[in-house]
Design an enzyme around this catalytic site. Structure first.
Site, short mmCIF file in Angstrom:
data_model
loop_
_atom_site.label_atom_id
_atom_site.label_comp_id
_atom_site.label_asym_id
_atom_site.label_seq_id
_atom_site.Cartn_x
_atom_site.Cartn_y
_atom_site.Cartn_z
N SER A 171 0.87 -1.19 0.06
CA SER A 171 -0.26 0.01 0.14
C SER A 171 0.86 1.13 -0.12
O SER A 171 1.72 1.33 -0.77
CB SER A 171 -1.04 0.03 1.28
OG SER A 171 -1.95 0.79 1.12
N GLU A 204 -9.53 -4.19 -6.09
CA GLU A 204 -9.19 -3.21 -5.05
C GLU A 204 -9.33 -1.91 -5.86
O GLU A 204 -9.08 -1.77 -7.20
CB GLU A 204 -7.85 -3.52 -4.69
CG GLU A 204 -6.64 -3.62 -5.63
CD GLU A 204 -5.55 -3.35 -4.84
OE1 GLU A 204 -4.77 -2.59 -4.34
OE2 GLU A 204 -4.43 -4.58 -4.96
N HIS A 252 -7.50 -5.02 -1.67
CA HIS A 252 -6.36 -4.42 -1.19
C HIS A 252 -5.36 -5.28 -0.25
O HIS A 252 -5.83 -5.43 0.91
CB HIS A 252 -6.80 -3.03 -0.76
CG HIS A 252 -5.54 -2.13 -0.52
ND1 HIS A 252 -4.47 -1.68 -1.73
CD2 HIS A 252 -4.99 -1.49 0.59
CE1 HIS A 252 -3.47 -0.92 -1.06
NE2 HIS A 252 -3.96 -0.68 0.41
#
Length: 584
Positions: free
Chosen positions: A182, A281, A311
């Site tokens: 991320s 995602e 995600h």
């Protein structure tokens, strides 16, 4: 999964009821999901000193006086720890093990969390299996968080941690793999770009899990996947908007800066990358563009798309895809990088091994469960457990399992089955010389193909119970990422009278899904708001000329539906059993 998605999507709508400290506290609560087996974790604190940094960090580096400290933790799998103990003991006694000295890999991990939450400890659901699958020592750094520290403060900390590995601990750059998820994935890319821009030695490669690379959020998947993903949508004016917290008053100045939004940067000269993303995602499109743009710049890229995954799905160990993702990480580091990295990894010299030993083998080391909680036992607990196993013989030899999937050789049941492990077969006899030993349940690869098969997938009672529980949630869901996808079965030839087949969410207990021959979604710009012109142009280029890279889509299905539409093809992608691979 549906319950988790609903909770996370609702966070942004009620952010006015809380603050960052409360969010950090809630997000640090562990133990809500099954966890991988144990490892050894050693907390470390070090002083940040001047390193004569250049470029954007020059003034920040000049302000350091040696009093500021950063923390982090070393993560080492049990079997890696056992191997290191034997090697360290042999070195102290002046003996040799009789085996060629390994060219060790060291991982620098940058955690995600939108730049304003989480820590190295909260990400042990990723760092523990990653360290174990790679049979490597992993250092996860606690970089400073926003809004207390704005851009480029976190980059400064990442650079400091990297130079500490190569300068203070004498780890060769070509032996280092940078990894992140991320926001941490975006920070890992920013680290690579900063090192290249200022003529510093680069690491051997990067593992990027759902990297956030475009803070302008220009891609359409932010809207189309919003109802499926677990990532809450940042709202303009929200005091918890991560972009505003990270960039502060300089948002307009830094919004498209390559060190903040790497998708706007130049990728030429960067090391090989493994880029993993979930199909549903919100970051999917920008990650697709990342792989495309990096490949155009000459970077060796392996881009993987996991069907119906959200995600950073690698942090959810009950998902079969998470295990396959870590298998792919192993293949990337031990089979792909040696052929594509610019410099050959070196054997660590005595000073490097001594420095790492002094850092990891301390009284502060603790056995840590996969949920991130300490057991209260020190490193002696692992040594005593392993010594006792050698004295008694392995559990596997004494208790023959009726399951076709063997348990870990040398592991007691308390280690092996107390928790569902996302890396249950990554230790024991499966590692040999940095490669996964082929299991008898897999077909032997041709002699010229060096990609090892993945470890067999476990089928333990705990996994069955878990899948049954989540099946109840899945069956009650009325909206899913799969409900709106109409596909035609690959093995049939529809006529005008054949109605379209609706692919609905399968029961998680069976993990069986219909494979699709469709290409992965094309990246597009958002229609609901302004999209940056550079991203618009990149999308148009992708649509007009097609993807420059090869993408592998994995689906939990036994069939394989290959489609090749790329201009470049790598020699081979990892073979992951129970997942079909589709190249596009």
């Amino acid at each position: 999964m549906t319950l988790l998605s609903s909770i996370m999507r609702g966070v942004s709508r009620y952010s006015h009821l809380t603050d960052i400290d409360t969010i950090r506290m809630l997000m640090s609560i562990g133990g809500l999901v099954p966890v991988p087996s144990d490892a050894l974790v050693t907390p470390v604190t070090f002083s940040v000193r001047k390193r004569q940094l250049r470029g954007i960090l020059e003034n920040f580096d000049a302000a350091e006086d040696g009093t500021r400290e950063l923390s982090g933790e070393w993560v080492v799998g049990k079997k890696t720890w056992q191997r290191l103990q034997a090697e360290w003991k042999a070195r102290k006694e002046g003996r040799t093990t009789g085996k060629p000295k390994r060219k060790e890999r060291v991982v620098l991990y940058l955690h995600g969390g939108a730049y304003y939450m989480f820590s190295a400890a909260t990400h042990r659901l990723i760092t523990i299996p990653l360290a174990k699958y790679l049979d490597a020592r992993l250092f996860a750094v606690d970089y400073r968080l926003a809004p207390e520290t704005r851009f480029p403060g976190p980059l400064h900390d990442a650079v400091s941690a990297y130079f500490r590995l190569i300068d203070d601990l004498h780890v060769p750059p070509e032996n280092i793999v940078v990894a992140g998820d991320s926001a941490g994935g975006g920070l890992a890319l920013a680290l690579l770009m900063y090192l290249r821009d200022n003529d510093y030695p680069l690491p051997s490669g990067a593992i990027l899990m759902s990297p956030w690379v475009d803070l302008t959020m220009s891609c359409e998947s932010w809207d189309s996947n919003a109802q499926y993903d677990i990532v809450p949508m940042p709202q303009p004016g929200d005091h918890l908007n991560p972009v505003a917290c990270y960039l502060g008053e300089h948002m307009e100045k830094y919004l498209t800066h390559p060190y903040a939004s790497p998708l706007f940067g130049d990728f030429k000269g960067l090391p090989p990358m493994l880029i993993q993303a979930g199909e549903v995602e919100v970051l999917r499109d920008e990650i697709t563009l990342l792989a495309h743009k990096a490949t155009l710049a000459g970077v060796e890229v392996r881009h993987e798309l996991y069907a119906d995954m959200v995600h950073v799905f690698q942090s959810l160990p009950f998902l079969e895809a998470a295990k396959h993702a870590f298998v792919s990480c192993h293949d990337f580091v031990w089979n792909f990088l040696p052929h594509h990295q610019s410099r050959t990894p070196q054997s660590l010299d005595t000073s490097a091994e001594k420095g790492l030993e002094d850092e990891i083998d301390t009284d502060a080391a603790r056995v840590v469960r996969g949920d991130g909680t300490e057991t209260g036992a020190g490193r002696e607990a692992i040594s005593q457990t392993l010594e006792g196993q050698r004295d008694r013989g392995s559990y596997r030899r004494k208790h023959h399992s009726v399951s076709p999937t063997p348990t870990l050789q040398g592991d007691e049941p308390s280690w092996d089955s107390k928790y569902l492990s996302s890396s249950s077969e990554d230790e024991g006899d499966l590692f040999e010389g940095g490669a996964l030993r082929p299991s008898r349940s897999y077909t032997t690869l041709p002699p010229d193909d060096q990609t090892p098969p993945p470890p067999p997938l476990s089928r333990r009672p705990s996994l069955a119970r878990l899948r049954s529980t989540f099946s109840l949630i899945a069956d009650a869901a009325t909206v899913s990422a799969s409900d709106s996808i109409h596909v035609t079965p690959v093995h049939t030839h529809p006529t005008d009278d054949t109605p379209p087949v609706v692919r609905r969410r399968g029961r998680i207990a069976s993990l069986s899904m219909t494979s699709s021959a469709e290409a992965p979604p094309e990246p597009a710009i958002r229609r609901s708001q302004y999209s940056h012109p550079d991203i618009t142009s990149l999308c148009q280029q992708w649509l007009s000329s097609g993807p420059a890279n090869q993408t592998t889509t994995y689906k939990p299905d036994g069939s394989v539906s290959p489609q090749v539409g790329s201009k470049r093809r790598h020699s081979r992608t990892p073979s992951l059993s129970a997942f079909s691979a589709k190249h596009v």
